[in-house]
Design a protein around this motif. Structure first.
Motif, PDB file in Angstrom:
ATOM      1  N   ALA A  93     -61.449 -59.915  64.002  1.00  7.35           N
ATOM      2  CA  ALA A  93     -60.449 -60.855  63.491  1.00  7.35           C
ATOM      3  C   ALA A  93     -59.080 -60.572  64.095  1.00  7.35           C
ATOM      4  O   ALA A  93     -58.369 -61.497  64.507  1.00  7.35           O
ATOM      5  CB  ALA A  93     -60.392 -60.772  61.964  1.00  7.35           C
ATOM      6  N   LEU A  94     -58.704 -59.292  64.175  1.00 10.82           N
ATOM      7  CA  LEU A  94     -57.388 -58.959  64.720  1.00 10.82           C
ATOM      8  C   LEU A  94     -57.333 -59.165  66.220  1.00 10.82           C
ATOM      9  O   LEU A  94     -56.306 -59.595  66.760  1.00 10.82           O
ATOM     10  CB  LEU A  94     -57.017 -57.510  64.359  1.00 10.82           C
ATOM     11  N   ILE A  95     -58.428 -58.874  66.924  1.00 10.09           N
ATOM     12  CA  ILE A  95     -58.442 -59.111  68.368  1.00 10.09           C
ATOM     13  C   ILE A  95     -58.337 -60.605  68.651  1.00 10.09           C
ATOM     14  O   ILE A  95     -57.611 -61.033  69.565  1.00 10.09           O
ATOM     15  CB  ILE A  95     -59.726 -58.517  68.996  1.00 10.09           C
ATOM     16  N   ALA A  96     -59.022 -61.419  67.869  1.00  8.76           N
ATOM     17  CA  ALA A  96     -58.963 -62.878  68.058  1.00  8.76           C
ATOM     18  C   ALA A  96     -57.555 -63.415  67.853  1.00  8.76           C
ATOM     19  O   ALA A  96     -57.184 -64.445  68.435  1.00  8.76           O
ATOM     20  CB  ALA A  96     -59.934 -63.563  67.097  1.00  8.76           C
ATOM     21  N   CYS A  97     -56.757 -62.717  67.028  1.00  6.45           N
ATOM     22  CA  CYS A  97     -55.382 -63.161  66.741  1.00  6.45           C
ATOM     23  C   CYS A  97     -54.348 -62.432  67.598  1.00  6.45           C
ATOM     24  O   CYS A  97     -53.129 -62.560  67.351  1.00  6.45           O
ATOM     25  CB  CYS A  97     -55.064 -62.949  65.261  1.00  6.45           C
ATOM     26  N   ASP A  98     -54.805 -61.666  68.604  1.00  2.00           N
ATOM     27  CA  ASP A  98     -53.913 -60.911  69.500  1.00  2.00           C
ATOM     28  C   ASP A  98     -53.060 -59.891  68.756  1.00  2.00           C
ATOM     29  O   ASP A  98     -51.914 -59.623  69.147  1.00  2.00           O
ATOM     30  CB  ASP A  98     -52.993 -61.854  70.291  1.00  2.00           C
ATOM     31  N   LEU A  99     -53.606 -59.319  67.690  1.00  2.59           N
ATOM     32  CA  LEU A  99     -52.865 -58.316  66.921  1.00  2.59           C
ATOM     33  C   LEU A  99     -53.394 -56.922  67.267  1.00  2.59           C
ATOM     34  O   LEU A  99     -53.937 -56.204  66.429  1.00  2.59           O
ATOM     35  CB  LEU A  99     -52.985 -58.608  65.424  1.00  2.59           C
ATOM     36  N   PHE A 100     -53.242 -56.548  68.526  1.00  2.00           N
ATOM     37  CA  PHE A 100     -53.689 -55.238  69.001  1.00  2.00           C
ATOM     38  C   PHE A 100     -52.792 -54.820  70.158  1.00  2.00           C
ATOM     39  O   PHE A 100     -52.016 -55.627  70.694  1.00  2.00           O
ATOM     40  CB  PHE A 100     -55.157 -55.290  69.445  1.00  2.00           C
ATOM     41  N   THR A 101     -52.885 -53.550  70.520  1.00  2.45           N
ATOM     42  CA  THR A 101     -52.193 -53.050  71.706  1.00  2.45           C
ATOM     43  C   THR A 101     -53.234 -52.493  72.668  1.00  2.45           C
ATOM     44  O   THR A 101     -54.389 -52.269  72.298  1.00  2.45           O
ATOM     45  CB  THR A 101     -51.172 -51.955  71.350  1.00  2.45           C
ATOM     46  N   THR A 102     -52.812 -52.255  73.894  1.00  2.00           N
ATOM     47  CA  THR A 102     -53.706 -51.716  74.917  1.00  2.00           C
ATOM     48  C   THR A 102     -53.139 -50.410  75.444  1.00  2.00           C
ATOM     49  O   THR A 102     -51.945 -50.329  75.779  1.00  2.00           O
ATOM     50  CB  THR A 102     -53.863 -52.710  76.078  1.00  2.00           C
ATOM     51  N   HIS A 103     -53.980 -49.370  75.476  1.00  2.00           N
ATOM     52  CA  HIS A 103     -53.559 -48.081  76.021  1.00  2.00           C
ATOM     53  C   HIS A 103     -53.184 -48.280  77.486  1.00  2.00           C
ATOM     54  O   HIS A 103     -53.964 -48.813  78.279  1.00  2.00           O
ATOM     55  CB  HIS A 103     -54.696 -47.064  75.898  1.00  2.00           C
ATOM     56  N   ARG A 104     -52.010 -47.840  77.830  1.00  2.00           N
ATOM     57  CA  ARG A 104     -51.464 -48.153  79.146  1.00  2.00           C
ATOM     58  C   ARG A 104     -52.297 -47.591  80.289  1.00  2.00           C
ATOM     59  O   ARG A 104     -52.414 -48.211  81.342  1.00  2.00           O
ATOM     60  CB  ARG A 104     -50.024 -47.611  79.229  1.00  2.00           C
ATOM     61  N   LYS A 105     -52.943 -46.425  80.069  1.00  2.00           N
ATOM     62  CA  LYS A 105     -53.676 -45.787  81.159  1.00  2.00           C
ATOM     63  C   LYS A 105     -55.180 -45.988  81.066  1.00  2.00           C
ATOM     64  O   LYS A 105     -55.855 -46.229  82.071  1.00  2.00           O
ATOM     65  CB  LYS A 105     -53.352 -44.295  81.192  1.00  2.00           C
ATOM     66  N   THR A 106     -55.746 -45.900  79.857  1.00  2.00           N
ATOM     67  CA  THR A 106     -57.196 -46.017  79.727  1.00  2.00           C
ATOM     68  C   THR A 106     -57.659 -47.461  79.559  1.00  2.00           C
ATOM     69  O   THR A 106     -58.831 -47.760  79.741  1.00  2.00           O
ATOM     70  CB  THR A 106     -57.694 -45.205  78.520  1.00  2.00           C
ATOM     71  N   GLY A 107     -56.742 -48.345  79.175  1.00  2.00           N
ATOM     72  CA  GLY A 107     -57.128 -49.725  78.927  1.00  2.00           C
ATOM     73  C   GLY A 107     -57.830 -49.930  77.601  1.00  2.00           C
ATOM     74  O   GLY A 107     -58.320 -51.028  77.310  1.00  2.00           O
ATOM     75  N   GLU A 108     -57.874 -48.906  76.749  1.00  2.00           N
ATOM     76  CA  GLU A 108     -58.549 -48.992  75.448  1.00  2.00           C
ATOM     77  C   GLU A 108     -57.777 -49.913  74.509  1.00  2.00           C
ATOM     78  O   GLU A 108     -56.547 -49.838  74.398  1.00  2.00           O
ATOM     79  CB  GLU A 108     -58.668 -47.604  74.838  1.00  2.00           C
ATOM     80  N   LEU A 109     -58.520 -50.801  73.833  1.00  2.00           N
ATOM     81  CA  LEU A 109     -57.897 -51.672  72.842  1.00  2.00           C
ATOM     82  C   LEU A 109     -57.667 -50.878  71.556  1.00  2.00           C
ATOM     83  O   LEU A 109     -58.594 -50.247  71.035  1.00  2.00           O
ATOM     84  CB  LEU A 109     -58.791 -52.874  72.537  1.00  2.00           C
ATOM     85  N   ARG A 110     -56.443 -50.935  71.035  1.00  2.00           N
ATOM     86  CA  ARG A 110     -56.095 -50.200  69.819  1.00  2.00           C
ATOM     87  C   ARG A 110     -55.762 -51.212  68.718  1.00  2.00           C
ATOM     88  O   ARG A 110     -54.709 -51.851  68.750  1.00  2.00           O
ATOM     89  CB  ARG A 110     -54.936 -49.246  70.078  1.00  2.00           C
ATOM     90  N   VAL A 111     -56.692 -51.332  67.784  1.00  2.00           N
ATOM     91  CA  VAL A 111     -56.562 -52.296  66.684  1.00  2.00           C
ATOM     92  C   VAL A 111     -55.967 -51.584  65.472  1.00  2.00           C
ATOM     93  O   VAL A 111     -56.376 -50.462  65.146  1.00  2.00           O
ATOM     94  CB  VAL A 111     -57.936 -52.889  66.332  1.00  2.00           C
ATOM     95  N   PRO A 112     -54.994 -52.191  64.789  1.00  2.00           N
ATOM     96  CA  PRO A 112     -54.437 -51.579  63.573  1.00  2.00           C
ATOM     97  C   PRO A 112     -55.537 -51.197  62.588  1.00  2.00           C
ATOM     98  O   PRO A 112     -56.477 -51.964  62.362  1.00  2.00           O
ATOM     99  CB  PRO A 112     -53.527 -52.674  63.007  1.00  2.00           C
ATOM    100  N   ARG A 113     -55.420 -50.003  62.028  1.00  2.00           N
ATOM    101  CA  ARG A 113     -56.473 -49.460  61.177  1.00  2.00           C
ATOM    102  C   ARG A 113     -56.274 -49.880  59.728  1.00  2.00           C
ATOM    103  O   ARG A 113     -55.170 -49.817  59.189  1.00  2.00           O
ATOM    104  CB  ARG A 113     -56.478 -47.926  61.288  1.00  2.00           C
TER     105      ARG A 113
END
Length: 457
Positions: A93-113
């Protein structure tokens, strides 16, 4: 915390260990059941689990009040946390709403917990969310329509709890879809329960009841929110006591609209500003005379009767009386209402006040009202002003109630024991039903009709 030195993502086993550390109960419960099955046998374990479920079911059926207050919020919170908002559902749900950040080096999606879920009522959840560095409440505010649809709920409100922690107050459904009929008028005074008059319904499907004797009631709501339904329902519940003279109605009606119909059954009625001030002065004199009489008799409180009646002062449009009119009259009224609020409960002198703008500047005696109702209001800040600190955070979304005639009478109160907001709806009392109330009281009046007088029309 926000530094990004390595290109390697954290290991899955470390993520799993961190999850277990954050949710020990969700790991411990299955472990205890498994250990019990291995140690005591699965039949015995099944009996224990079945007995526990049966006990909860018996509690649910036998004592709804304590179950709904103590067990239901915890069980509901656990179910919503691990079913409605579980892992991938929340993340997607949060990814669909663009409510996440991306780790600058690994590219990992970081969704609010999702840190915690609290479900104080069947229709409202409060989700505590921990943000990642670079995120802010404003980003969620901008995406509220999309997030509401993604979570499949009615509406969402936001609160900032502390740095990097926000709360999403989620209204899952509207429990009130139909107008509630006016309460029936008891025929006999003995049938009136002064400690629990029915004025509508609550979100659990039960009667919404409020006390009158020894209490002061405060209702806030914008224009068209349905405030007048509350005193109208109260007076219908008190009808036989008004008829018998055990309740005296003192009515200040600056608006001179709905309550003008009640002038024939009011012990005192006033509409103009100075006339209302005179009425309240007389009310205070009556309160002080009752106090002296009780003191002389060695009593601490009254028992309502025609000899020692319950006096109910109804104040419509308190802002017009206290803040918007003549400043000198307003100052005197504030002083007198403060005396009533602080001294009137034992002598049987109660207030029922209605206001649109519940700020301290408008109603400085607001905190002296012992029971408060917040209907639809125009500002999020008004909710806590009426219901107390953090009431909105706990689910009292009175500012989110749509400005629609279909929502008139819907609002929130605070449950006295648990201090949890409860959504309620006041019964709708029509003009015909007000006329019925007046006719009922006048036709069976046992006092002296001359006592009913208008201070100013």
């Amino acid at each position: 915390m926000g530094r990004e030195f390595s290109k390697r993502a954290r290991g899955a086993e470390m993520k799993a260990a961190a999850w277990v550390g954050r949710h020990p109960g969700s790991v411990l419960a299955p472990s205890v059941v498994t250990a019990s099955g291995l140690e005591l046998g699965w039949a015995t374990t099944g009996g224990i689990v079945g007995g526990t479920v049966a006990g909860l079911g018996a509690w649910y059926r036998a004592h709804p009040d304590t179950f709904d207050r103590l067990a239901a919020p915890r069980l509901r919170s656990w179910r919503r946390r691990w079913w409605t908002y579980v892992g991938l559902r929340w993340r997607n749900a949060l990814i669909a709403c663009d409510l996440f950040t991306t780790h600058r080096k690994t590219g990992e999606l970081r969704v609010p917990r999702l840190v915690r879920v609290r479900s104080y009522s069947p229709s409202v959840d409060t989700l505590y969310v921990k943000l990642h560095p670079g995120q802010h409440l404003r980003q969620f505010e901008a995406k509220l329509p999309e997030l509401t649809e993604a979570l499949k709920v009615e509406r969402i409100a936001l609160e900032r709890v502390k740095p990097r922690v926000i709360a999403l107050v989620v209204e899952r459904a509207e429990p009130f879809t139909e107008v509630i009929e006016a309460p029936e008028m008891p025929q006999d005074a003995d049938a009136v329960e002064l400690g629990r008059l029915s004025v509508g319904e609550n979100e659990y499907g039960g009667d919404w009841r409020i006390p009158v004797l020894g209490q002061h009631l405060f209702a806030a709501g914008a224009t068209g929110a349905g405030k007048n339904s509350i005193p109208a329902a109260v007076l219908r519940g008190l009808a036989p006591m008004i008829r018998d003279g055990s309740v005296r109605l003192w009515l200040c009606d600056p608006k001179q609209m709905e309550f003008a119909k009640l002038a024939p059954i009011a012990y005192r009625y006033a509409a103009e500003e100075q006339a209302c001030a005179d009425l309240i002065d007389e009310y205070v004199d009556d309160m002080q005379a009752t106090q002296q009489a009780l003191s002389g008799q060695g009593k601490r409180a009254i028992t309502p009767s025609p000899v020692t009646p319950l006096n109910l002062l109804v104040l419509d449009e308190m802002g017009a009386l206290l803040a918007y009119g003549d400043p000198s009259v307003g100052r005197g009224l504030r002083r007198q209402l403060a005396l009533i609020g602080s001294q009137g409960r034992a002598s049987g002198h109660s207030m029922l006040g209605l206001v649109q703008e519940p700020t301290k500047d408008t109603v400085p005696v607001r905190d002296l009202f012992t029971n408060r109702i917040c209907l639809r209001v125009t500002s999020a800040a008004h909710v806590d002003m009426v219901l107390g600190e953090n009431a909105r955070l706990r689910g009292a979304l009175a500012d989110e109630i749509p400005n629609d005639p279909a929502t008139a009478g819907i609002g929130y109160v605070i449950r006295q024991r648990s201090r949890v907001p409860m959504r309620v709806r006041a019964a709708y009392v029509t003009d015909t039903e007000l006329d019925e109330l007046v006719t009922f009281v006048r036709e069976g009046w046992k006092g002296t009709p001359a006592n009913l007088q208008v201070v100013a029309g």
